[in-house]
Design a protein around this motif. Structure first.
Motif, PDB file in Angstrom:
ATOM      1  N   LEU A  10       0.722  -1.224  -0.075  1.00 19.55           N
ATOM      2  CA  LEU A  10       0.039  -0.083  -0.117  1.00 19.55           C
ATOM      3  C   LEU A  10       0.747   1.305   0.106  1.00 19.55           C
ATOM      4  O   LEU A  10       0.356   2.388  -0.412  1.00 19.55           O
ATOM      5  CB  LEU A  10      -0.994   0.010   1.250  1.00 19.55           C
ATOM      6  N   LYS A  11       2.135   1.282   0.634  1.00 16.49           N
ATOM      7  CA  LYS A  11       2.952   2.333   0.594  1.00 16.49           C
ATOM      8  C   LYS A  11       3.396   2.740  -0.816  1.00 16.49           C
ATOM      9  O   LYS A  11       3.679   3.853  -1.041  1.00 16.49           O
ATOM     10  CB  LYS A  11       4.298   2.046   1.504  1.00 16.49           C
ATOM     11  N   ASN A  12       3.450   1.591  -1.641  1.00 15.03           N
ATOM     12  CA  ASN A  12       4.093   1.892  -2.945  1.00 15.03           C
ATOM     13  C   ASN A  12       3.072   1.743  -4.191  1.00 15.03           C
ATOM     14  O   ASN A  12       3.518   1.773  -5.434  1.00 15.03           O
ATOM     15  CB  ASN A  12       5.007   1.136  -3.137  1.00 15.03           C
ATOM     16  N   ILE A  13       1.748   1.451  -3.883  1.00 16.12           N
ATOM     17  CA  ILE A  13       0.850   1.054  -5.077  1.00 16.12           C
ATOM     18  C   ILE A  13       0.512   2.048  -5.940  1.00 16.12           C
ATOM     19  O   ILE A  13       0.668   3.528  -5.715  1.00 16.12           O
ATOM     20  CB  ILE A  13      -0.368   0.581  -4.333  1.00 16.12           C
ATOM     21  N   LEU A  14       0.148   1.711  -7.188  1.00 17.37           N
ATOM     22  CA  LEU A  14      -0.084   2.587  -8.110  1.00 17.37           C
ATOM     23  C   LEU A  14      -1.094   3.335  -8.044  1.00 17.37           C
ATOM     24  O   LEU A  14      -2.164   2.491  -7.482  1.00 17.37           O
ATOM     25  CB  LEU A  14      -0.001   1.947  -9.713  1.00 17.37           C
ATOM     26  N   ARG A  15      -1.493   4.629  -8.112  1.00 17.51           N
ATOM     27  CA  ARG A  15      -2.625   5.435  -8.122  1.00 17.51           C
ATOM     28  C   ARG A  15      -2.820   6.083  -9.216  1.00 17.51           C
ATOM     29  O   ARG A  15      -1.956   6.067 -10.019  1.00 17.51           O
ATOM     30  CB  ARG A  15      -2.479   6.232  -6.906  1.00 17.51           C
ATOM     31  N   LYS A  16      -4.002   6.701  -9.362  1.00 10.31           N
ATOM     32  CA  LYS A  16      -4.122   7.602 -10.551  1.00 10.31           C
ATOM     33  C   LYS A  16      -3.087   8.700 -10.546  1.00 10.31           C
ATOM     34  O   LYS A  16      -2.775   9.277  -9.797  1.00 10.31           O
ATOM     35  CB  LYS A  16      -5.328   8.269 -10.470  1.00 10.31           C
ATOM     36  N   GLY A  17      -2.392   8.934 -11.849  1.00 11.87           N
ATOM     37  CA  GLY A  17      -1.278   9.886 -11.843  1.00 11.87           C
ATOM     38  C   GLY A  17       0.174   9.533 -11.339  1.00 11.87           C
ATOM     39  O   GLY A  17       1.082  10.258 -11.693  1.00 11.87           O
ATOM     40  N   SER A  18       0.247   8.324 -11.004  1.00 13.83           N
ATOM     41  CA  SER A  18       1.479   7.522 -10.895  1.00 13.83           C
ATOM     42  C   SER A  18       2.332   7.393 -12.362  1.00 13.83           C
ATOM     43  O   SER A  18       1.593   7.364 -13.411  1.00 13.83           O
ATOM     44  CB  SER A  18       1.538   6.212 -10.237  1.00 13.83           C
ATOM     45  N   THR A  19       3.635   7.259 -12.019  1.00 13.09           N
ATOM     46  CA  THR A  19       4.319   7.139 -13.342  1.00 13.09           C
ATOM     47  C   THR A  19       5.030   5.681 -13.110  1.00 13.09           C
ATOM     48  O   THR A  19       5.545   5.213 -12.141  1.00 13.09           O
ATOM     49  CB  THR A  19       5.460   8.141 -13.425  1.00 13.09           C
ATOM     50  N   THR A  20       4.891   4.836 -14.332  1.00 14.05           N
ATOM     51  CA  THR A  20       5.278   3.607 -14.484  1.00 14.05           C
ATOM     52  C   THR A  20       6.780   3.536 -14.579  1.00 14.05           C
ATOM     53  O   THR A  20       7.413   4.483 -14.808  1.00 14.05           O
ATOM     54  CB  THR A  20       4.828   2.798 -15.296  1.00 14.05           C
ATOM     55  N   GLY A  21       7.523   2.530 -14.599  1.00  9.07           N
ATOM     56  CA  GLY A  21       8.887   2.100 -14.721  1.00  9.07           C
ATOM     57  C   GLY A  21       9.382   2.655 -16.040  1.00  9.07           C
ATOM     58  O   GLY A  21      10.527   2.644 -16.286  1.00  9.07           O
ATOM     59  N   THR A  22       8.430   3.014 -17.152  1.00 15.16           N
ATOM     60  CA  THR A  22       8.898   3.426 -18.339  1.00 15.16           C
ATOM     61  C   THR A  22       8.508   4.900 -18.614  1.00 15.16           C
ATOM     62  O   THR A  22       8.695   5.344 -19.489  1.00 15.16           O
ATOM     63  CB  THR A  22       8.160   2.592 -19.548  1.00 15.16           C
ATOM     64  N   GLY A  23       8.287   5.392 -17.579  1.00 11.52           N
ATOM     65  CA  GLY A  23       7.673   6.758 -17.462  1.00 11.52           C
ATOM     66  C   GLY A  23       6.337   7.209 -18.033  1.00 11.52           C
ATOM     67  O   GLY A  23       6.009   8.522 -18.239  1.00 11.52           O
ATOM     68  N   HIS A  24       5.679   6.161 -18.014  1.00  9.00           N
ATOM     69  CA  HIS A  24       4.105   6.246 -18.506  1.00  9.00           C
ATOM     70  C   HIS A  24       3.332   6.868 -17.344  1.00  9.00           C
ATOM     71  O   HIS A  24       3.560   6.123 -16.322  1.00  9.00           O
ATOM     72  CB  HIS A  24       3.763   4.945 -19.118  1.00  9.00           C
ATOM     73  N   VAL A  25       2.296   7.747 -17.514  1.00  2.93           N
ATOM     74  CA  VAL A  25       1.728   8.499 -16.647  1.00  2.93           C
ATOM     75  C   VAL A  25       0.343   7.704 -16.657  1.00  2.93           C
ATOM     76  O   VAL A  25      -0.370   7.644 -17.933  1.00  2.93           O
ATOM     77  CB  VAL A  25       1.604   9.513 -16.561  1.00  2.93           C
ATOM     78  N   ILE A  26       0.107   7.085 -15.616  1.00  2.00           N
ATOM     79  CA  ILE A  26      -1.570   6.444 -15.297  1.00  2.00           C
ATOM     80  C   ILE A  26      -2.472   7.526 -15.199  1.00  2.00           C
ATOM     81  O   ILE A  26      -2.727   8.371 -14.407  1.00  2.00           O
ATOM     82  CB  ILE A  26      -1.415   5.504 -14.109  1.00  2.00           C
ATOM     83  N   THR A  27      -3.475   7.975 -16.392  1.00  3.28           N
ATOM     84  CA  THR A  27      -4.398   8.648 -16.375  1.00  3.28           C
ATOM     85  C   THR A  27      -5.765   8.120 -15.900  1.00  3.28           C
ATOM     86  O   THR A  27      -6.536   9.031 -15.519  1.00  3.28           O
ATOM     87  CB  THR A  27      -4.565   9.041 -17.758  1.00  3.28           C
ATOM     88  N   GLU A  28      -6.003   7.065 -15.816  1.00  3.81           N
ATOM     89  CA  GLU A  28      -7.329   6.587 -15.381  1.00  3.81           C
ATOM     90  C   GLU A  28      -7.358   6.029 -13.912  1.00  3.81           C
ATOM     91  O   GLU A  28      -6.166   5.806 -13.379  1.00  3.81           O
ATOM     92  CB  GLU A  28      -7.867   5.445 -16.241  1.00  3.81           C
ATOM     93  N   ASP A  29      -8.378   5.747 -13.366  1.00  6.32           N
ATOM     94  CA  ASP A  29      -8.682   5.358 -12.094  1.00  6.32           C
ATOM     95  C   ASP A  29      -8.082   3.881 -11.854  1.00  6.32           C
ATOM     96  O   ASP A  29      -7.906   3.215 -12.730  1.00  6.32           O
ATOM     97  CB  ASP A  29     -10.031   4.989 -11.797  1.00  6.32           C
ATOM     98  N   VAL A  30      -7.239   3.870 -10.715  1.00  6.74           N
ATOM     99  CA  VAL A  30      -6.631   2.700 -10.103  1.00  6.74           C
ATOM    100  C   VAL A  30      -7.419   2.180  -9.035  1.00  6.74           C
ATOM    101  O   VAL A  30      -7.311   2.636  -7.948  1.00  6.74           O
ATOM    102  CB  VAL A  30      -5.140   2.980  -9.976  1.00  6.74           C
ATOM    103  N   GLY A  31      -7.778   1.015  -9.004  1.00  5.39           N
ATOM    104  CA  GLY A  31      -8.899   0.437  -7.866  1.00  5.39           C
ATOM    105  C   GLY A  31      -7.983  -0.648  -7.076  1.00  5.39           C
ATOM    106  O   GLY A  31      -8.817  -1.225  -6.363  1.00  5.39           O
ATOM    107  N   LEU A  32      -6.709  -0.673  -7.333  1.00  2.00           N
ATOM    108  CA  LEU A  32      -6.107  -1.748  -6.599  1.00  2.00           C
ATOM    109  C   LEU A  32      -6.004  -1.477  -5.025  1.00  2.00           C
ATOM    110  O   LEU A  32      -6.157  -2.573  -4.529  1.00  2.00           O
ATOM    111  CB  LEU A  32      -4.515  -1.743  -7.401  1.00  2.00           C
ATOM    112  N   ALA A  33      -5.746  -0.632  -4.758  1.00  7.21           N
ATOM    113  CA  ALA A  33      -5.610  -0.359  -3.341  1.00  7.21           C
ATOM    114  C   ALA A  33      -6.978  -0.407  -2.664  1.00  7.21           C
ATOM    115  O   ALA A  33      -7.106  -1.214  -1.398  1.00  7.21           O
ATOM    116  CB  ALA A  33      -5.214   1.175  -2.782  1.00  7.21           C
ATOM    117  N   GLU A  34      -7.919  -0.013  -3.180  1.00  7.14           N
ATOM    118  CA  GLU A  34      -9.491  -0.640  -2.764  1.00  7.14           C
ATOM    119  C   GLU A  34      -9.594  -1.968  -2.536  1.00  7.14           C
ATOM    120  O   GLU A  34      -9.824  -2.361  -1.643  1.00  7.14           O
ATOM    121  CB  GLU A  34     -10.479   0.086  -3.654  1.00  7.14           C
ATOM    122  N   ALA A  35      -8.994  -2.687  -3.819  1.00  3.64           N
ATOM    123  CA  ALA A  35      -9.344  -4.188  -3.791  1.00  3.64           C
ATOM    124  C   ALA A  35      -8.491  -4.929  -2.697  1.00  3.64           C
ATOM    125  O   ALA A  35      -8.724  -5.809  -2.148  1.00  3.64           O
ATOM    126  CB  ALA A  35      -9.042  -4.743  -5.262  1.00  3.64           C
TER     127      ALA A  35
END
Lengths: 782, 281
Positions: free
Chosen positions: A405-430
């Protein structure tokens, strides 16, 4: 608003937006009964064999018995005068291009000049009955010129190793990379570093229906009935091998007895093999692989070596990931360039990590080739990422879920290739929801008690998976919807029904859009009658795969709405389509769709529509290892409880809690079935399924010795009610994303982490057969 | 290749004499579960045979009877019939082995005679029959009783002469309790990595008589005489402490694609302990 009514394209955009997070849906989101259930229960559902027609002749493979070399001569003289035998087909009989390589053109349809694995198709025998074809196959003699093979991918990577393909300068077919920040700096700022090597074995799809294709020649046209996953790729491949136009090849992909990616790759190949025989003998040809042929000659899940290093601060902030991923692709690259790239760009796991360096190598060896399999390369890197995290959590004395949870991807996060996540990320909730449902915190606190050498443990893993394909592979979809005069609807799509239930999902989507009841919607799946829809792979069936039909249905709705508005004295945007009726929400007047369709048709209104749709694409810089990944991602968290018998090493999965963040769930029951099926398949991959290959030869090419789980292995397995997080994607119908592969990817790490928590023993290979677990518990000794 | 079906052992006897006088080749089937695999591997082998003889409908070979403390199981008795037989309850290790055998579909057609005739070192039934001192009753050009421990002569090799066939097995009913155990990579329907049958007669908690047999750990299924002797005179609790020293003298496992020989040694002992624990409860 007015322009929405005047412009069909704008109306489509408007409805996609309106329905993205709509809460008033009637059919979508409900556990509708599968549209194919009755015909399957009654035995009426048609599979390839059910299309047999009089005069069909039967083909069996002629296979190489050597791993490397060439064909000196195929001696079919033993077949002369044998009753019922038509003859053989070889590379010499291919009228078009003898080439079926997917991305790299390295794979002949029938090998002749270069044989690359034991079991490689060299040709076919054709006879009037299957029994005769089997007998004939034993009478064909092949003389070979042998070359020195290489089987071990690490050997194959070395200079001076024998080359699997003599014309390529190296056995490394392709390299991939992902880069972000500076890993040296990241590790220097880390308080704890975990470095491990993981090895994953091949997996066979072991679908219940082995490979099968029927090709019927008709003048200069061909009808192909095949167990595949992409009719339009079959069409292209067959046309290429026969040297004819795609429009001369009609493909029907009826119900499929399991695909799991395997038939995406092998479907076009077997169709092309049978087509060459149909071309030569001018007869309908049915080609069937035996189970043994299926094991020896169709693509497998790649075997992989993953070296993985993770660094974190003592507070649990992930600072760096460095990984080397080596995929053994066997004889041909096939989908390997894509499985490897996917594995590479997802290698961080679903976490935001500032410094990333990942290198991938796709390596040829003289073994059966690898390719598509549910999870598509991502299985390997996610296992490494997640197991390293569990070990790291232990060393940091932080709960494994808290660390995530401390490191989890959220909306706006940048991935390991520099890609920015623009959509909702429901992983922390799940993840938080299954933490609670499983009683995680209590179970982790409780001391493990041992009885009769058996201990319990609970483990967790997450995963993420980009939907659809990326980079070079085009990202489009299409569909065709037509309303008949009585208001019933035919839907044409190239998406295939391979057991996953997408045809039902498509019926729900069209029903929701047009207000026509499901029973009056006829989905024609897996057909080249539809425009090229793209493949049923990469978890895209319910998102991109269905977008063509979705767009077509919305266009048709627009066409109907404009007429209905006139009839009802209403604005086209004030209409409600449901239960076979169109109702004006302002004046309450209504008309049945049946009546409306008849009069609309009689007045010359267009009651059909095609829908075309493409994902936006981004650039990925292969050299720099940076850039765009995917338009949408699904996420999953999975908690697994196991019991380990320390006396034998036998691991039994007791309970599973899946938490899914896959957008809107079109059909919760089908989603659950995907999760269950994928878990069991993943459990087989993790615990029991072992393809033993000695010097290129598969030692256990049968279901008696390649052990997929049976009902006995799951009768005591309790499958927790799935948790669905509420995230939505703009690029799927009604906000849907995908599940099919997603659901398998975290299974190995979830099970191995439960074993780790039960025994304190790290297992870093798959499958973790009883012997592997037993040895690990004994510190490698027996 | 000619297919012949016989309805009794008398008919089979005369057929064997006839084939013998002609010097014909033949293959006996009942459930044909092994034959199907052989047929898939090589059509030419089957096509070259003179006869395939089906004994599944030989009525006098399909019964399970008890007489004078001896249980007779006909060769054409299916494994499912064996599993359901009330009489076989008296041989608990055999009953359990039958229940663990393959799948329901296979058990419905596979037969006792077929399982023994195939002489697989991994036979599910063999260890359970070995602990009950089973004897194979043969017929055809000779009629013999062969101790099951002498019947298996090598991997997939049995002691039958040409034109001699298995008519049934005779098993001694024993007092005491028995258990069957097996291990494989998954829960059911496996070719075992190791399987084991144990039958104990105890008196006041002390083992008076022990019969132990194992499969998949030697060229043939084997009785474990050294281990049996070591068990006698001990309580089950004491026996559980055994380190396998004697047992390991009775077996000679190899490494193959299913398991290593080291794991087979270890599992032989683990299964023995598991069986002892169950019988000591």
């Amino acid at each position: 608003m007015q322009e929405v009514l005047l412009d069909e394209e704008k109306y489509v955009e408007y409805m996609i937006d309106r329905w993205l997070k709509a809460t008033d849906l009637v059919v979508v989101g409900k556990s509708v009964t599968r549209i194919d259930s009755l015909e399957k229960v009654l035995g009426r559902a048609r599979y390839v064999e059910d299309y047999l027609l009089a005069g069909t002749v039967y083909a069996r493979l002629i296979k190489s018995s050597i791993p490397a070399g060439s064909v000196r001569r195929i001696d079919a003289s033993g077949l002369k005068g044998v009753e019922g035998v038509l003859g053989i087909v070889t590379a010499d009989d291919v009228p078009g291009v003898n080439q079926v390589g997917y991305f790299i053109k390295d794979q002949p349809l029938f090998a002749r000049d270069e044989i690359s694995f034991i079991g490689e198709p060299l040709g076919l025998v054709v006879a009037r009955s299957l029994v005769k074809a089997d007998e004939a196959r034993e009478l064909v003699r092949v003389e070979y010129e042998e070359r020195r093979p290489v089987f071990d991918p690490l050997e194959a990577m070395k200079d001076g190793s024998p080359l699997v393909h003599s014309r390529s300068g190296s056995n490394i077919a392709i390299r991939t990379r992902a880069r972000k920040g500076n890993v040296e700096e990241g590790f220097s700022k880390s308080d704890v570093i975990v470095e491990r090597e993981y090895r994953l074995q091949h997996q066979d799809h072991a679908y219940i229906e082995p490979e099968i294709a029927l090709v019927v020649p008709d003048g200069d046209s061909y009808q192909v009935i095949v167990s595949g996953q992409y009719p339009h790729l079959v069409q292209r491949t067959v046309a290429g091998v026969l040297g004819t136009d795609e429009s001369k090849v009609e493909v029907i992909n009826p119900y499929v007895g399991g695909g799991f990616g395997g038939k995406d790759d092998i479907g076009p190949v077997i169709a092309a093999e049978a087509a060459v025989a149909a071309y030569k003998f001018r007869r309908p040809v049915l080609l069937l692989y035996t189970r043994e042929d299926s094991f020896t000659s169709h693509n497998k899940r790649e075997s992989a070596i993953v070296r993985y290093r993770t660094g974190a601060t003592k507070e649990g902030k992930l600072m760096a990931v460095e990984a080397t991923i080596i995929f053994d692709t066997g004889a041909y690259a096939n989908r390997g360039p894509f499985t490897l790239w996917r594995s590479t760009v997802h290698a961080t796991g679903p976490y935001e990590i500032p410094n990333v360096k990942v290198d991938g190598y796709l390596v040829y060896t003289n073994k059966v080739y690898s390719g598509s399999f549910r999870g598509f390369g991502n299985t390997a890197s996610q296992l490494a990422a997640e197991m390293n995290l569990n070990i790291l959590a232990d060393k940091l004395n932080i709960d494994p879920i808290d660390l995530r949870l401390k490191n989890i991807l959220r909306k706006g996060s940048t991935t390991g290739t520099g890609h920015v996540i623009t959509e909702d990320v429901g992983l922390a909730e799940a993840l938080m929801k299954i933490r609670e449902a499983s009683g995680w915190d209590r179970k982790r606190r409780e001391r493990q008690t041992e009885s009769d050498g058996k201990v319990r443990g609970i483990g967790v893993a997450c995963a993420w998976h980009g939907m659809g394909t990326s980079r070079a592979a085009p990202q489009y979809s299409a569909g065709y919807v037509v309303m008949r005069k009585d208001g019933s609807v035919d839907v044409y799509t190239g998406i295939t029904e391979i057991g996953q239930g997408t045809a039902t999902g498509i019926a729900q989507i069209v029903s929701e859009v047009l207000g026509v009841q499901i029973g009056r919607i006829n989905v024609h799946a897996g057909t080249t009658e539809a425009p090229d829809t793209g493949a049923t792979h990469s978890s895209r069936g319910s998102n991109l795969g269905s977008m063509g039909v979705y767009v077509a249905a919305i266009k048709l709705r627009w066409r109907i709405a404009r007429y209905a508005a006139d009839v009802l004295g209403c604005s086209a945007l004030e209409l409600d389509f449901r239960n076979d009726e169109i109702i004006c929400t302002r004046n309450g007047r209504s008309v049945s769709i049946r009546d409306l369709a008849r009069s609309a048709l009689e007045k010359g209104y267009e009651l059909s529509a095609t829908g075309y749709y493409a994902f936006p694409r981004g650039e990925f810089d292969e050299e720099k290892g940076q850039g765009f990944m995917y338009v949408m991602f699904s996420y999953i968290a999975l908690i697994t409880e196991v019991e380990v018998d320390k006396e034998t090493g036998v691991v039994k999965v007791k309970k599973v809690w899946p938490g899914l963040a896959a957008g809107r769930i079109i059909n919760p029951l089908l989603a659950r079935e995907q999760l269950e099926g994928a878990f069991i398949q993943g459990m087989g991959f993790t615990l029991t399924e072992e393809l033993v290959i000695n010097d290129g030869k598969i030692m256990n090419p049968s279901l008696a010795d390649y052990l997929v789980p049976t009902t006995k292995d799951v009768e005591d397995l309790e499958f927790g009610e799935p948790v669905f997080a509420s995230d939505f994607s703009r690029y799927g119908p009604f906000g849907a994303k995908g599940i099919g592969e997603m659901a398998l990817i975290p299974v190995p790490a979830s099970i191995l982490s439960a074993i780790y928590s039960a025994t304190g023993v790290e297992i870093n290979r798959v499958p973790a057969t009883p012997e592997v677990v037993y040895r690990a518990i004994r510190g490698g000794e027996v | 290749m000619k297919y012949v079906e016989v309805t009794s052992s008398q008919e089979l006897d005369s057929l064997m004499r006839e084939l013998s006088s002609q010097g014909s080749s033949y293959y006996i089937i009942a459930g044909a579960t092994d034959a199907m695999i052989a047929w898939k591997r090589s059509r030419s082998f089957f096509n070259s045979l003179d006869y395939v003889v089906d004994v599944s409908k030989a009525d006098d070979m399909r019964s399970i009877e008890i007489e004078g403390g001896i249980l007779r199981i006909g060769a054409s008795v299916t494994i499912e019939d064996l599993k359901r037989s009330e009489l076989v309850m008296r041989l608990p290790a055999l009953k359990e082995a039958a229940a663990r055998f393959a799948t329901w579909q296979i058990r419905n057609v596979a037969t006792v005679g077929g399982n023994l005739g195939t002489a697989s070192p991994a036979s599910t039934l063999a260890p359970a029959l070995l602990v009950y001192d089973a004897e194979v009753e043969t017929s055809g050009v000779v009629k013999r009783r062969i101790r099951l421990s002498d019947f298996f002569v090598g991997p997939k090799k049995n002691a039958l002469m040409k034109y001699e066939y298995i008519k049934g097995v005779a098993v001694k009913i024993k007092e005491g309790r028995g258990a069957y155990e097996e291990i494989g990579k998954r829960e059911g329907n496996i070719i075992p990595i190791v399987n084991l049958a144990l039958h104990l007669i105890t008196d006041d908690g002390i083992i008076k008589e022990a019969s132990l047999a194992l499969g998949s750990v030697a060229p043939t299924p084997v009785r474990a005489g050294n281990a049996e002797r070591a068990l006698i005179g001990k309580s089950v609790q004491e026996a559980l402490k055994c380190n396998g020293q004697e047992l390991f003298r009775d077996i000679s496992p190899i490494t193959d694609f299913r398991a290593s020989k080291e794991y087979r040694y270890a599992m032989s002992l683990a299964l023995l302990r598991r069986a002892l624990r169950r019988l000591g409860e």
